[in-house]
Design a protein around this motif. Sequence first.
Motif, PDB file in Angstrom:
ATOM      1  N   ILE A  51      72.897   2.001  86.136  1.00 33.07           N
ATOM      2  CA  ILE A  51      73.262   0.691  86.703  1.00 33.07           C
ATOM      3  C   ILE A  51      74.462   0.224  85.890  1.00 33.07           C
ATOM      4  CG2 ILE A  51      71.455  -0.452  85.286  1.00 33.07           C
ATOM      5  CD1 ILE A  51      71.322  -2.602  87.514  1.00 33.07           C
ATOM      6  N   SER A  99      76.410  -2.226  90.468  1.00 34.73           N
ATOM      7  CA  SER A  99      75.871  -1.270  91.439  1.00 34.73           C
ATOM      8  C   SER A  99      75.091  -0.176  90.724  1.00 34.73           C
ATOM      9  CB  SER A  99      76.997  -0.657  92.260  1.00 34.73           C
ATOM     10  OG  SER A  99      77.827   0.067  91.397  1.00 34.73           O
ATOM     11  N   ILE A 100      74.326   0.532  91.543  1.00 38.54           N
ATOM     12  CA  ILE A 100      73.643   1.721  91.039  1.00 38.54           C
ATOM     13  C   ILE A 100      74.596   2.876  91.321  1.00 38.54           C
ATOM     14  CG2 ILE A 100      71.602   3.196  91.281  1.00 38.54           C
ATOM     15  CD1 ILE A 100      70.695   0.420  90.473  1.00 38.54           C
ATOM     16  N   ASN A 142      66.465   3.449  92.006  1.00 36.65           N
ATOM     17  CA  ASN A 142      67.790   3.273  92.600  1.00 36.65           C
ATOM     18  C   ASN A 142      67.922   2.069  93.525  1.00 36.65           C
ATOM     19  OD1 ASN A 142      68.332   5.530  91.281  1.00 36.65           O
ATOM     20  ND2 ASN A 142      68.687   6.841  93.065  1.00 36.65           N
ATOM     21  N   ASP A 143      66.930   1.216  93.555  1.00 40.22           N
ATOM     22  CA  ASP A 143      66.970   0.064  94.454  1.00 40.22           C
ATOM     23  C   ASP A 143      68.120  -0.878  94.055  1.00 40.22           C
ATOM     24  OD1 ASP A 143      66.459  -2.218  95.940  1.00 40.22           O
ATOM     25  OD2 ASP A 143      64.279  -1.931  95.843  1.00 40.22           O
ATOM     26  N   GLU A 144      68.979  -1.192  95.054  1.00 35.76           N
ATOM     27  CA  GLU A 144      70.145  -2.058  94.775  1.00 35.76           C
ATOM     28  C   GLU A 144      69.741  -3.481  94.363  1.00 35.76           C
ATOM     29  OE1 GLU A 144      73.517  -1.872  94.531  1.00 35.76           O
ATOM     30  OE2 GLU A 144      73.599   0.299  94.786  1.00 35.76           O
ATOM     31  N   LYS A 145      68.441  -3.809  94.549  1.00 40.04           N
ATOM     32  CA  LYS A 145      68.016  -5.170  94.155  1.00 40.04           C
ATOM     33  C   LYS A 145      68.235  -5.397  92.655  1.00 40.04           C
ATOM     34  CE  LYS A 145      63.068  -4.712  93.379  1.00 40.04           C
ATOM     35  NZ  LYS A 145      62.390  -4.780  92.305  1.00 40.04           N
ATOM     36  N   ASN A 170      83.434  -0.455  92.873  1.00 38.97           N
ATOM     37  CA  ASN A 170      82.664  -1.666  93.156  1.00 38.97           C
ATOM     38  C   ASN A 170      83.175  -2.839  92.347  1.00 38.97           C
ATOM     39  OD1 ASN A 170      80.569  -0.621  94.966  1.00 38.97           O
ATOM     40  ND2 ASN A 170      80.090   0.663  93.203  1.00 38.97           N
ATOM     41  N   ALA A 215      70.732  -4.341  90.987  1.00 37.53           N
ATOM     42  CA  ALA A 215      72.153  -4.680  90.839  1.00 37.53           C
ATOM     43  C   ALA A 215      72.367  -6.152  91.191  1.00 37.53           C
ATOM     44  CB  ALA A 215      72.998  -3.782  91.749  1.00 37.53           C
ATOM     45  N   LYS A 216      71.749  -6.590  92.258  1.00 35.03           N
ATOM     46  CA  LYS A 216      71.881  -8.019  92.667  1.00 35.03           C
ATOM     47  C   LYS A 216      71.324  -8.931  91.567  1.00 35.03           C
ATOM     48  CE  LYS A 216      73.620  -7.526  96.824  1.00 35.03           C
ATOM     49  NZ  LYS A 216      74.489  -6.489  96.227  1.00 35.03           N
TER      50      LYS A 216
END
Length: 240
Positions: free
Chosen positions: A179, A152-153, A107-110, A148, A112-113
């Motif tokens: 994602i 995003s997650i 679930n790390d937003e990284k 969003n 998504a980035k």
Amino acid sequence: MKVIVCKDYDDMSKKAADLVISNIIEKPQIKLGLATGSSPVGLYQYLIKANDEGEISFKYAKSINLDEYVGIDSENEHSYKYFMKKNFFDHVSFNEGTNILPKAKDNDEKYAKDYDKILDEFGQRDIQILGIGENGHVAFNEPADKLNRRTSIVKLADSTIEANSRFFASKEDVPKYAISMGMADIFNAKTIILLANGKKKHQAVKRLLEDESLSTDFPAGFLSLHPNVYIYVDEEAYRG
Ligand code: GLP
């Protein structure tokens, strides 16, 4: 929004494919935004047929996908990557490396980035294919207090887990997170093709076509802000 009411699933798939095919003929280096789910499978089959018959080629085309389950290996038969290979990429002439999907191990937003960067490099899509969730979600942008703009997650709605459980052995096996491309990136396409078929989609289609208000509890409604949307809908989804 241009609404094209089609006789049935096959008719919907063929008519939508015809639009994609004419765009590919006009611009072989087309950038496609692709979707998973049962809605676009027929369209992919018509594109495969046109490719087999030499009417079109994907040699100069590129694609990017909307979403993927979190924590699922790409070799897993439930992953969207696997779905795309099985239903489309393995059958047409894309060059290797030109089909992009998001991936997130956790679930790390990284993650998504990272996908935002990939989207920025990919640039505007000529066509975005979309399905619609029974609850009005687009990609995995679920009804919520806020939507969003970018990737995003997302935690999947219970109704989505329920709806997607038909592809898994049991409801418990459906991943709880995904994602997903955000609303701004989904709409950053010159043309959007939304496919909706079957009675289960009737309420969502009715709201999309009749409700003129916009609300984050119905993400698909924001499609009405886009200047070039084609909605291919079969009789069942249209009339209920
Ligand atoms: C899934 C996907 C969406 C898809 C929708 C409808 O959860 N994340 O991208 O459009 O639900 O799926 P189907 O076409 O199988 O009805």
